[in-house]
Design a protein around this motif. Structure first.
Motif, PDB file in Angstrom:
ATOM      1  N   PHE A  17       0.831  -1.201   0.000  1.00 21.99           N
ATOM      2  CA  PHE A  17       0.000   0.000   0.000  1.00 21.99           C
ATOM      3  C   PHE A  17       0.870   1.257   0.000  1.00 21.99           C
ATOM      4  CE2 PHE A  17      -2.575   3.282   2.067  1.00 21.99           C
ATOM      5  CZ  PHE A  17      -3.726   3.206   1.285  1.00 21.99           C
ATOM      6  N   GLN A  39       1.241   4.308  -2.895  1.00 22.88           N
ATOM      7  CA  GLN A  39       1.090   5.719  -2.540  1.00 22.88           C
ATOM      8  C   GLN A  39       2.303   6.512  -3.022  1.00 22.88           C
ATOM      9  OE1 GLN A  39      -1.517   7.366  -0.939  1.00 22.88           O
ATOM     10  NE2 GLN A  39      -2.641   5.470  -1.221  1.00 22.88           N
ATOM     11  N   LYS A  88      -6.850  13.544  -0.578  1.00 20.11           N
ATOM     12  CA  LYS A  88      -6.539  12.635   0.511  1.00 20.11           C
ATOM     13  C   LYS A  88      -7.810  11.969   1.034  1.00 20.11           C
ATOM     14  CE  LYS A  88      -2.227  13.846   0.346  1.00 20.11           C
ATOM     15  NZ  LYS A  88      -1.234  12.930  -0.264  1.00 20.11           N
ATOM     16  N   VAL A  89      -7.689  10.677   1.305  1.00 19.45           N
ATOM     17  CA  VAL A  89      -8.812   9.924   1.859  1.00 19.45           C
ATOM     18  C   VAL A  89      -8.757   9.935   3.370  1.00 19.45           C
ATOM     19  CG1 VAL A  89      -9.918   7.665   1.960  1.00 19.45           C
ATOM     20  CG2 VAL A  89      -8.885   8.440  -0.171  1.00 19.45           C
ATOM     21  N   VAL A 110      -2.944   9.264   3.151  1.00 19.53           N
ATOM     22  CA  VAL A 110      -3.406   8.285   2.157  1.00 19.53           C
ATOM     23  C   VAL A 110      -4.167   8.993   1.049  1.00 19.53           C
ATOM     24  CG1 VAL A 110      -4.803   6.237   1.754  1.00 19.53           C
ATOM     25  CG2 VAL A 110      -3.524   6.470   3.894  1.00 19.53           C
ATOM     26  N   LEU A 145      -6.275   9.151  -2.641  1.00 20.14           N
ATOM     27  CA  LEU A 145      -7.276   8.347  -3.343  1.00 20.14           C
ATOM     28  C   LEU A 145      -6.682   7.674  -4.576  1.00 20.14           C
ATOM     29  CD1 LEU A 145     -10.199   7.409  -3.616  1.00 20.14           C
ATOM     30  CD2 LEU A 145     -10.706   9.541  -4.846  1.00 20.14           C
ATOM     31  N   LEU A 180      -4.707   4.696  -3.567  1.00 17.95           N
ATOM     32  CA  LEU A 180      -5.628   3.658  -3.095  1.00 17.95           C
ATOM     33  C   LEU A 180      -6.225   2.888  -4.267  1.00 17.95           C
ATOM     34  CD1 LEU A 180      -7.198   2.300  -0.787  1.00 17.95           C
ATOM     35  CD2 LEU A 180      -8.904   4.132  -0.973  1.00 17.95           C
ATOM     36  N   PHE A 206      -3.616   0.567  -5.701  1.00 21.90           N
ATOM     37  CA  PHE A 206      -3.485  -0.605  -4.828  1.00 21.90           C
ATOM     38  C   PHE A 206      -4.622  -1.594  -5.092  1.00 21.90           C
ATOM     39  CE2 PHE A 206      -4.638  -2.651  -0.753  1.00 21.90           C
ATOM     40  CZ  PHE A 206      -3.475  -3.382  -0.539  1.00 21.90           C
ATOM     41  N   ILE A 207      -5.837  -1.088  -5.278  1.00 20.88           N
ATOM     42  CA  ILE A 207      -6.997  -1.953  -5.534  1.00 20.88           C
ATOM     43  C   ILE A 207      -6.835  -2.692  -6.861  1.00 20.88           C
ATOM     44  CG2 ILE A 207      -9.469  -1.939  -6.046  1.00 20.88           C
ATOM     45  CD1 ILE A 207      -9.730   0.355  -4.008  1.00 20.88           C
TER      46      ILE A 207
END
Length: 617
Positions: free
Chosen positions: A233, A237, A386-387, A391, A393, A396, A399-400
């Motif tokens: 993760f 980022q 930022k989420v 972190v 978005l 993220l 990563f998904i």
């Protein structure tokens, strides 16, 4: 004719073959066991009493569980069940002093067979270097066998070893002792070996202690996977946040070159080729070089520290549930760089069914060639916000996408292991290196190699396909008085409009459909193709925009998400398919791979497009 036969048994890289060479000298020969490609090394030496002592160097193994061809042959020879080899009278079990906890497991398993055994603790010089001290007498008493130390590459310990062999060979009966096998489980043998090692290792160096202390956390069944996925993760980022500044610099340089060409070159096909073809196409890919370097900087550092071997053990617990083991994870890990070396690395998997299953799922690992595609679409459609805390978005979502490939691969492996490649999961044994600080020089050399490979692809495959696409997208010209751009009437335009009918359910327009065709040469070529197509489709004001800006105005969000989904699964790489054909030696499995991946890509992209469209309605 040999008076006695001695078999050398040990794990790979324990120095067993060096010991064999020291004992036999030039009195040896190398061949293969009949019907297989496993190497057979035999030799002899003359002992102090003039007897001819035959030696056989068995393949390096971690176990006698009969899971691999090497293990099967070794077990057959030791137990006297091999059709072409007589049973040995004696076993020399060789273990690495510096990794006794791992190597004692095989020693205990060999001892259970009941044959006379001498344990040789090799690499004593490395043990002394690492400040490892072993109570040899205590180990001998616990095992009930003679134990000596040696440095096989320097003949240290050879005199003592030959004295013990002479003594034991004189005392032993010529009648072969019966094989009285016990059947301890793998778990029992690991546990017993670890407990025995703790009792006989008197002291060890600071580095070994630190390694064991770190492993207590890193290899913990709960903390281990959490740390592993947290590192992934953080890596994704960093791919976005750390590479932003150099990407802007490259983008600005490409735009400046396009402006320079527009200012000094007449408005003809040469300027169009340079600006709309080469700079728009190749430049759209080169801009992602910083992100690729950030990604590989993380991977190289993790490999250099020794963590990647731990990652294989962490994933072993998960992969066992789908019928594979941690050994399959190593080729899959290589596939994150490129599926081609990953598929070739499956040669280390002894079980043919496991190897085939691993080859079939390797293209689902997100290779570096997908990174430009993912980054382009994410930058265009996912807000840079930022989420939670630091972190982002965009990271993220990246990563998904990687996680989706991994999860899909595990699901497909589970299905295959229950159907086409059905078979029991094989236990996984592997030596773990010590933790160490990565050397900056080695990291920089690795990054240079990755940059060189990437730029070479940009200057060869990507440039050639971009120039070809530019020609197909520029000719024939539009009829006089037409308000449509030339590309709409070009060869590429006609092909794109035909393919659009096939891909319309996915939300793909004719420009996307065109890009998928040259994208079969290499996945990142699709980005260059999109750059060329949209550069030729737009007016001067639009061409001045970045490609991500053009796509943001041309595609709806469901189309963008479907396009990302397509690239998770589609085998958009001719070279990968060629390697699959070579490694499997089968067109059937190659066509199966291409068929199931393209079908899965189409189905999943359609699901995403329909679902996203419904949610946005």
């Amino acid at each position: 004719m040999n008076d006695f036969r001695i078999a050398l048994v040990g794990t790979p890289n324990c120095g067993k073959s060096s010991l064999f060479n020291m004992l036999t000298g030039s009195r040896q020969k190398v061949a293969n066991y009949p019907g297989v490609t496993v190497e057979k090394r035999t030799g002899y030496y003359i002992n102090s009493t003039g007897r001819n002592i035959g030696l056989i160097d068995l393949p390096g193994i971690y176990s006698l569980k009969d899971r691999t061809l090497d293990e099967r042959i070794s077990r057959q020879v030791i137990t006297g069940n091999h059709p072409d080899e007589a049973q040995p009278d004696f076993l020399l079990c060789v273990a690495d002093c510096t990794n006794l906890r791992v190597h004692l497991r095989l020693v205990l398993e060999v001892k259970e067979l009941g044959l006379p055994v001498i344990l040789v603790l090799n690499m004593q010089d490395l043990a002394e270097r690492d400040e490892i001290s072993i109570d040899v007498d205590k180990l001998s008493g616990e095992l009930g066998v003679p134990v000596i130390t040696s440095i096989a590459v320097r003949q240290s310990g050879m005199v003592d070893l030959k004295k013990i062999l002479d003594r034991d060979l004189r005392e032993m009966s010529l009648k072969q002792p019966p094989i009285r096998e016990r059947h301890s489980t793998t778990r029992e043998l690991q546990r017993h070996a670890r407990q025995l090692a703790e009792r006989v290792i008197v002291s060890e160096g600071r580095q070994h202690k630190i390694t064991r202390q770190i492993d207590q956390v890193v290899l913990n069944p709960i903390a281990g996977p959490v740390i592993f996925f947290a590192l992934l993760f953080i890596m994704f980022q960093a791919v976005f946040s750390w590479a932003e500044a150099p990407m802007d610099m490259i983008d600005g340089s490409i735009v400046a070159l396009q402006d320079l060409a527009a200012e000094h070159l007449p408005d003809n096909w040469v300027r169009s080729l340079l600006n709309d073809g080469i700079l728009a196409g190749v430049g759209s890919v080169v801009i992602f070089l910083p992100q690729i370097l950030v990604l590989f900087a993380f991977i190289l550092c993790l490999e250099a520290t020794g963590y990647m071997a731990r990652a294989a053990f962490i994933m072993d617990r998960l992969m066992e549930k789908v019928g594979l083991n941690g050994r399959a994870f190593i080729p899959l890990l290589s596939s994150f760089a490129c599926a081609i070396p990953g598929i070739m690395a499956t040669r280390t998997i002894e079980n043919s069914r496991d190897r085939l299953t691993t080859i079939m799922i390797a293209p689902l690992m997100t290779c570096a060639a997908r990174l430009p595609v993912y980054t382009l679409i994410i930058a265009a459609f996912i807000p840079n916000e930022k989420v939670w805390g630091p972190v982002g978005l965009q990271g993220l979502v990246m990563f998904i996408l990687y996680l989706a490939g991994i999860v899909s691969a595990l699901i497909i492996a589970a299905v295959m292991k229950k159907t086409l490649t059905k078979g029991a999961a094989q236990p996984f044994l592997m030596e773990l290196p010590k933790y160490q600080m990565p050397l900056l020089k080695n990291i920089l050399i690795g990054l240079y190699e990755r940059a060189r490979i990437f730029m070479r692809r940009a200057g060869t495959i990507i440039m050639s396909t971009t120039v070809m696409l530019w020609f197909l997208a520029s000719y024939p010209k539009a009829p006089a008085g037409s308000s449509e751009p030339d590309i709409y009437y070009s060869f590429a335009g006609v092909i794109g409009k035909f393919l659009e009918k096939i891909f319309a359910p996915l939300g793909f327009n004719w420009e996307i459909s065109i890009a998928l065709v040259p994208g079969m040469a290499a996945r990142e070529v699709a980005v260059a193709a999109l750059g060329t197509v949209y550069s030729l489709s737009g007016d001067d004001e639009q061409v001045a925009e970045s490609l991500s800006g053009l796509l943001q105005g041309a595609w709806p969000l469901p189309t963008a998400l479907a396009f990302l989904t397509w690239y998770i699964y589609a085998p958009q790489c001719f070279a990968t398919l060629a390697v699959v054909r070579r490694e499997t030696n089968s067109w059937k499995w190659t066509l199966f791979l291409a068929g199931y991946l393209f079908s899965l890509a189409y189905f999943m992209a359609w699901i995403v497009n329909v679902t996203a469209t419904a949610l946005m309605a």
